[in-house]
Design a protein around this motif. Structure first.
Motif: not given
Length: 575
Positions: A55-67
């Motif tokens: 699943x690629x939504x704003x929440x998963x991608x934003x969290x992945x960016x921070x990680x």
């Protein structure tokens, strides 16, 4: 060593590219309000399809960016902190495996694929905690592994339970109120989230995991392992309700109060920051239990920035003062390490919720939303006390390590000369200043109007000032030479040992369960079940088949025996 440095820098650049790409993708999805769900069907069993999903939504991608951003900073920082280590390459591979497991968990909306990332985090975290290979690290690693194994079992049971739903894509079922066993599924997921995020009664492993190298602590306690449980519950938040929410709220409130109280009695620099992480995880769980999942996610991201900075500054100080972690052995570091002291003060102020730093935008909003919600008196008191204790232990840390008396050895080469360690701190310091405002504009583009009475509105500020004043003045008057704590040894021992939770989690509970498991293995799996289970059935079938084979050998002896046996049976029947 050159290969290690090259691998270090290559990994950092690779993760930075992923971070920027994920951030751009997340911003685009926020603007156009779109979500991509990618699915590959692997096998179908009894109309239940096993699929590989992303699943690629704003929440998963934003969290992945921070990680990935924090991981890249940690890897660059490791080049200075772990410069003399013989196994630098192994360390980098372990960190990359850790990041890959977390990334897999973030973008998986399927319980089976989440289990792979979940177990990957547990396995690699154990390898990182025991990295230094001594008795303390081994004990901490075993406590970490056993505590997290409870959550792994809960995920396995939820996978089995979801088989009845015809698929493991939980994102389609969290809104289904008509399913009879959805509450059991949510209960298992809450148990898994509590173990991974170290809520009571699974809190003992988080400070024990400080046996790992400090760069690992900066990664684990900011955006990866401990936040995995919170992130999973954020995904399941539409299904939370009723008893589950009440229990989660109570346990989260007790966790943040217990951690804040314990940090005020702790003298180990890394454990103080670990207990601070535990307290903030309690804050995230509390607001999540109240039904504000986006707000919990907001605090999760803002907390990741300044907590990673706080651990990096602690590592820089520990590295410079010769490896000691006792804050009573430090003091007056502002003269010899101005950059590290500036950054650690910045991170501490963000942790306390100082206006216009990263922690303020999320923490202040959480407190005001909690104060304006239908919160019972006990949870309200726990939230207020935890807020004051956070500022109290922060200023205690500032006093002992930064502004107190110089307690180091006379010949101490303490400085900020290592640019490999200071550059990531500067980058995260910028994030600790600007990250909160940027995230608030992205996640909450429309402002919230919260109307509170003047006393409640200023309560967080008053409690913070009172906590800071007590944290500094009490330690100023009872500095190192006072034996006041000995007169109240029982209270100090209870509060400073996390309410005896490490003892209960090791000798109290784990040892009892391990002994019970050993007894069951001897009497059950290795005893009666062995006799009447698979092995017993095997021997019974083999003996029966041997008799059957003998009866088919056309032996006159067999026929005579069978003839006399039938005669005996016939005689018994006739009589």
């Amino acid at each position: 060593m050159l290969w290690s440095v090259r691998l270090n820098l290559t990994s950092m650049v690779f993760l930075m590219i992923i971070s920027l790409s994920s951030l751009v993708g997340s911003l685009g999805m926020l603007v156009i309000d779109v979500c991509y769900y990618i699915e590959w069907e692997i096998v179908t069993i009894n109309s239940c399809a096993l699929e590989m999903t992303l699943i690629l939504d704003w929440m998963s991608l934003l969290f992945l960016s921070f990680v990935t951003f924090i991981s890249s900073m940690v890897l660059f920082y490791s080049g200075g902190y772990m410069a003399g280590d013989e196994n630098m390459t192994r360390f980098i591979y372990l960190v990359l495996g850790f990041v890959a497991s977390m990334a897999f968990l973030i973008i998986s909306p399927n319980m089976v694929s989440i289990l792979l990332g979940w177990d990957g985090l547990g396995l690699v975290s154990y390898a990182l905690v025991i990295y230094y290979q001594n008795e303390k690290s081994m004990n901490a690693g075993m406590l970490t592994a056993l505590s997290n194994r409870v959550g792994d079992v809960a995920i396995l049971l939820s996978v089995a339970l979801m088989f009845e739903l015809g698929g493991w894509g939980f994102i389609f079922y969290v809104d289904g109120g008509g399913v009879s066993f959805i509450s059991g599924l949510v209960g298992l997921v809450i148990l898994a989230g509590m173990t991974k995020s170290a809520q009571i009664p699974f809190s003992a492993w988080l400070p024990a995991a400080m046996a790992a190298p400090t760069p690992v602590s900066a990664l684990v306690h900011s955006s990866t392992l401990v936040t995995a449980g919170v992130y999973l519950l954020i995904r399941f938040s539409p299904a939370l309700g009723g008893v589950e929410q009440s229990v989660l709220l109570l346990l989260a409130g007790l966790t943040m109060f217990m951690a804040g109280l314990g940090a005020n009695f702790e003298t180990d620099l890394k454990k103080i920051i670990a207990l601070s992480t535990l307290s903030q995880l309690g804050v995230m769980m509390s607001i999540l239990a109240m039904g504000y999942s986006k707000l919990a996610f907001f605090h999760l991201l803002a907390h990741a920035l300044f907590k990673a900075l706080l651990f990096m500054c602690a590592g820089s100080i520990i590295h410079s003062v010769g490896g000691t972690q006792d804050i009573r052995s430090m003091g007056s570091l502002v003269y010899s390490m101005p950059l590290s002291v500036t950054m650690i003060n910045l991170a501490n102020l963000a942790l306390c919720g100082t206006p216009f730093l990263a922690g303020f935008y999320s923490k202040d909003l959480i407190l005001e939303v909690a104060f304006s919600s239908n919160l019972n008196g006990f949870c309200f008191l726990l939230l207020v006390l935890a807020t004051g204790l956070t500022v109290c232990y922060t200023f205690r840390l500032v006093f002992f390590s930064i502004s107190g008396d110089f307690n180091l050895m006379t010949l101490s080469g303490v400085s900020d000369e290592d640019k490999v360690m200071t550059l990531p701190m500067i980058c995260l310091g910028i994030g600790a200043i600007m990250g909160g405002a940027g995230l608030s504009w992205l996640i909450f583009p429309s402002p919230w109007m919260i109307c509170l009475p003047l006393g409640v509105k200023t309560l967080a500020l008053v409690v913070s000032f009172a906590g800071g004043f007590m944290g500094y003045i009490l330690n100023l008057t009872t500095v190192n030479y006072s034996l006041t704590s000995l007169s109240k040894y029982g209270i100090v021992s209870f509060a400073g040992s996390m309410w005896f939770m490490p003892f209960l989690s090791t000798r109290g509970v784990s040892t009892s369960f391990l002994k019970l498991g050993h007894m069951y293995q001897q009497a059950g799996d290795g005893g009666w079940l062995e006799c009447y289970g698979a092995q017993g059935a095997y021997f019974s079938f083999m003996k029966s088949s041997s008799y059957l084979q003998a009866s088919q050998d056309n032996s006159i002896k067999v026929y005579m025996v069978m003839f006399f046996l039938w005669l005996v049976i016939l005689g018994v029947v006739l009589l």
